[in-house]
Design a protein around this motif. Structure first.
Motif, mmCIF file in Angstrom:
data_model
loop_
_atom_site.group_PDB
_atom_site.id
_atom_site.type_symbol
_atom_site.label_atom_id
_atom_site.label_comp_id
_atom_site.label_asym_id
_atom_site.label_seq_id
_atom_site.Cartn_x
_atom_site.Cartn_y
_atom_site.Cartn_z
ATOM 1 N N LEU A 132 0.831 -1.206 0.000
ATOM 2 C CA LEU A 132 0.000 0.000 0.000
ATOM 3 C C LEU A 132 0.867 1.257 0.000
ATOM 4 O O LEU A 132 0.550 2.252 -0.645
ATOM 5 N N GLY A 133 1.977 1.194 0.697
ATOM 6 C CA GLY A 133 2.868 2.342 0.811
ATOM 7 C C GLY A 133 3.612 2.691 -0.476
ATOM 8 O O GLY A 133 4.292 3.718 -0.545
ATOM 9 N N ASP A 134 3.461 1.856 -1.475
ATOM 10 C CA ASP A 134 4.107 2.150 -2.765
ATOM 11 C C ASP A 134 3.264 3.105 -3.599
ATOM 12 O O ASP A 134 3.706 3.540 -4.672
ATOM 13 N N SER A 135 2.070 3.411 -3.136
ATOM 14 C CA SER A 135 1.237 4.372 -3.852
ATOM 15 C C SER A 135 1.941 5.722 -3.874
ATOM 16 O O SER A 135 2.297 6.272 -2.824
ATOM 17 N N ALA A 136 2.161 6.227 -5.049
ATOM 18 C CA ALA A 136 2.953 7.448 -5.181
ATOM 19 C C ALA A 136 2.942 7.910 -6.629
ATOM 20 O O ALA A 136 2.447 7.216 -7.521
ATOM 21 N N LEU A 137 3.535 9.081 -6.829
ATOM 22 C CA LEU A 137 3.815 9.561 -8.181
ATOM 23 C C LEU A 137 5.258 9.168 -8.484
ATOM 24 O O LEU A 137 6.170 9.518 -7.732
ATOM 25 N N TYR A 138 5.467 8.429 -9.555
ATOM 26 C CA TYR A 138 6.805 8.014 -9.944
ATOM 27 C C TYR A 138 7.255 8.885 -11.118
ATOM 28 O O TYR A 138 6.642 8.891 -12.180
#
Lengths: 111, 115
Positions: B83-89
């Motif tokens: 879940l913590g990988d949710s991000a703008l890459y």
């Protein structure tokens, strides 16, 4: 790796007022760059500073690198609504460090 | 000259899945870097590739990997999504000669949501 601290984290100004953000490091930096990120956008390069005491100007923006190369500032004169966004400082330590970004200063302008 | 392009722009994945993101740098730029941007942690450096070799790596777990092809295009892969990988890459490319040395050109990013 090294850390850079940016202050303030948020800044509210009235349109037309000046704005300054600061970037501070506990160790000497060989270079510093400033980027701007508009809401919903991506970071855009503004300037690079490498010399002690260096001052560069871009229209209403003035960038300064400290004499000890441990701090930098970005000053905007007479802010406009187009200045809204987050301003990041960053540096490259070379080697395996890549680019290290500060947390940024969010500039909010009230018309 | 076309800017940095990233695909896809938006992605929704489930925990445990893996994902591959793609980046095409500006023509002539041989260095490609990847960053993760979240509200809490800000912009964090993942890795940099130059001439198909990883030159620098940030402090991320081994689930994050990347590669670069001979045409300088790059991909990054995240396995076993959390879940913590949710991000703008964000992907960024730069020249490796000339001035300013560290000017990076960022792409629009891939917004990854892990559910």
């Amino acid at each position: 790796g090294q850390q850079v601290m940016q202050i303030p984290q948020y800044q509210h100004v009235q349109e037309g007022e000046d704005f300054t953000t600061y970037c501070n490091s506990s160790t000497t930096l060989s270079n510093i760059q400033w980027y701007k990120q508009r809401p919903g956008g991506h970071p855009v390069f503004l300037i690079q500073l490498v010399k002690s005491g260096e001052v560069k100007k871009q229209k209403r923006l003035t960038f300064q690198f400290g004499e000890a190369k441990k701090n930098s500032s970005l000053h905007i004169t007479a802010t406009q609504t187009t200045d809204v966004g987050t301003y990041f400082c960053t540096y490259s330590g070379g080697g395996a460090d890549g680019l290290t970004f500060g947390k940024g200063t969010h500039l909010i302008i009230q018309p | 000259k076309a800017g940095v392009t990233q695909t896809p722009r938006y992605l929704i994945k489930t925990r445990g899945q893996q994902v591959t993101l793609s980046c095409s740098p500006i023509s002539g730029h041989r260095s490609v870097s990847w960053y993760q941007q979240t509200p809490g942690q800000g912009l964090q450096f993942l890795f940099e590739y130059f001439s198909e070799t990883q030159r620098n790596k940030g402090n991320f777990p081994g689930r994050f990997s990347g590669r670069q092809f001979s045409n300088s295009r790059s991909e990054m892969n995240v396995s076993t999504l959390e879940l913590g990988d949710s991000a703008l890459y964000l992907c960024a490319s730069r020249r490796t000669s000339g001035s300013p040395a560290y000017e990076q050109y960022f792409g629009p990013g891939t917004r990854l949501t892990v559910t």
